[in-house]
Design a protein around this motif. Sequence first.
Motif, short mmCIF file in Angstrom:
data_model
loop_
_atom_site.label_atom_id
_atom_site.label_comp_id
_atom_site.label_asym_id
_atom_site.label_seq_id
_atom_site.Cartn_x
_atom_site.Cartn_y
_atom_site.Cartn_z
N VAL A 20 -5.19 -11.04 1.06
CA VAL A 20 -4.05 -11.48 1.07
C VAL A 20 -4.08 -13.11 0.71
CG1 VAL A 20 -1.49 -11.87 1.97
CG2 VAL A 20 -3.06 -9.71 2.45
N LYS A 21 -3.54 -13.62 -0.18
CA LYS A 21 -3.58 -15.11 -0.57
C LYS A 21 -3.00 -15.77 0.75
CE LYS A 21 -3.52 -14.49 -5.55
NZ LYS A 21 -2.71 -14.88 -6.83
N PRO A 22 -3.42 -16.70 1.11
CA PRO A 22 -2.73 -17.45 2.32
C PRO A 22 -1.20 -17.71 2.32
CG PRO A 22 -4.98 -18.41 1.66
CD PRO A 22 -4.60 -17.39 0.62
N LYS A 26 2.82 -14.61 5.66
CA LYS A 26 3.90 -14.39 6.10
C LYS A 26 4.63 -13.15 5.75
CE LYS A 26 8.43 -16.23 8.15
NZ LYS A 26 9.08 -14.99 7.58
N ASP A 27 4.76 -13.08 4.27
CA ASP A 27 5.60 -12.07 3.61
C ASP A 27 4.88 -10.67 3.72
OD1 ASP A 27 7.52 -13.88 2.68
OD2 ASP A 27 6.60 -14.23 0.59
N PHE A 84 6.18 -0.42 0.17
CA PHE A 84 5.01 -1.28 0.66
C PHE A 84 4.00 -1.25 -0.37
CE2 PHE A 84 1.04 -1.98 2.61
CZ PHE A 84 1.24 -3.07 3.36
N ARG A 85 3.71 -0.06 -1.09
CA ARG A 85 2.87 -0.35 -2.17
C ARG A 85 3.44 -1.24 -3.43
NH1 ARG A 85 1.15 5.69 -3.31
NH2 ARG A 85 -0.24 4.47 -4.98
N ASP A 86 4.75 -1.00 -3.51
CA ASP A 86 5.32 -1.96 -4.67
C ASP A 86 5.27 -3.28 -4.22
OD1 ASP A 86 6.11 0.34 -5.96
OD2 ASP A 86 8.23 0.30 -5.17
N ASN A 91 2.94 -8.33 -5.63
CA ASN A 91 2.24 -9.87 -5.31
C ASN A 91 0.54 -9.88 -5.57
OD1 ASN A 91 4.51 -11.42 -3.75
ND2 ASN A 91 4.73 -9.25 -3.15
N ASP A 92 0.18 -8.83 -6.28
CA ASP A 92 -1.15 -8.80 -6.68
C ASP A 92 -2.18 -8.82 -5.55
OD1 ASP A 92 -3.03 -8.49 -8.62
OD2 ASP A 92 -3.41 -10.54 -8.69
N ILE A 93 -1.78 -8.10 -4.40
CA ILE A 93 -2.51 -7.93 -3.19
C ILE A 93 -3.52 -6.56 -3.30
CG2 ILE A 93 -2.46 -7.43 -0.76
CD1 ILE A 93 0.11 -8.96 -0.77
#
Length: 203
Positions: A20-22, A26-27, A84-86, A91-93
Amino acid sequence: MSQVGKREDEPAYIAFRFFVKPELRKDFIDAWLMLEKDTMDEKDLVFYDLKSHGTDNVEFFGYGEWNCWRSFMKHFESDYVQNFRDFLADNDIILNMQALERPNVRELNPRKKQMTGDELAHVKVMYIVPPSSRKEFLDAWHESAKGVEGEKGAHTYSLRKVFGDNSQYFSYAAWDSIKDFEDHMRWDFTCLLFAACLCADGS
């Protein structure tokens, strides 16, 4: 998930790894908490948890157990998991998910004590064990687990093997405090366990 079929009545052990990008931290946590809230209502859920890497601001690790694969697949195909997968896709996680299996070793049961609160010391370790050392490693884990049962503050101490893999094992453990975990690391049986594997990577 190709493990389903004849295994549908067997327990399901699943490990998750997120990158996850920093700026999305939070999101991501908010999205996970929404998923966790719905997941906790599942009747066949045994354990479900997420922790961030202690020294990394990108990686998150999750672990879940269900009484059977059928229940896990019901979870996996639910609307809240799809939401959640969406979120991950939007968000390209990156998500890595691995099915684990339970070796025949002694362990503390995750349900033995209630595991809630950030005050606990949660530890995940990946062991790389050459096939020729498998028996030595499992024997060392057995002795370590017997020792942990008498340790102060020990909650969970479980070992899982990556399904279809002949070298990777994951352990998930928790103690009441960092000090209790540090005391655990000083025991001879802990040293023997690490000596029985090729390498260990913990977080």
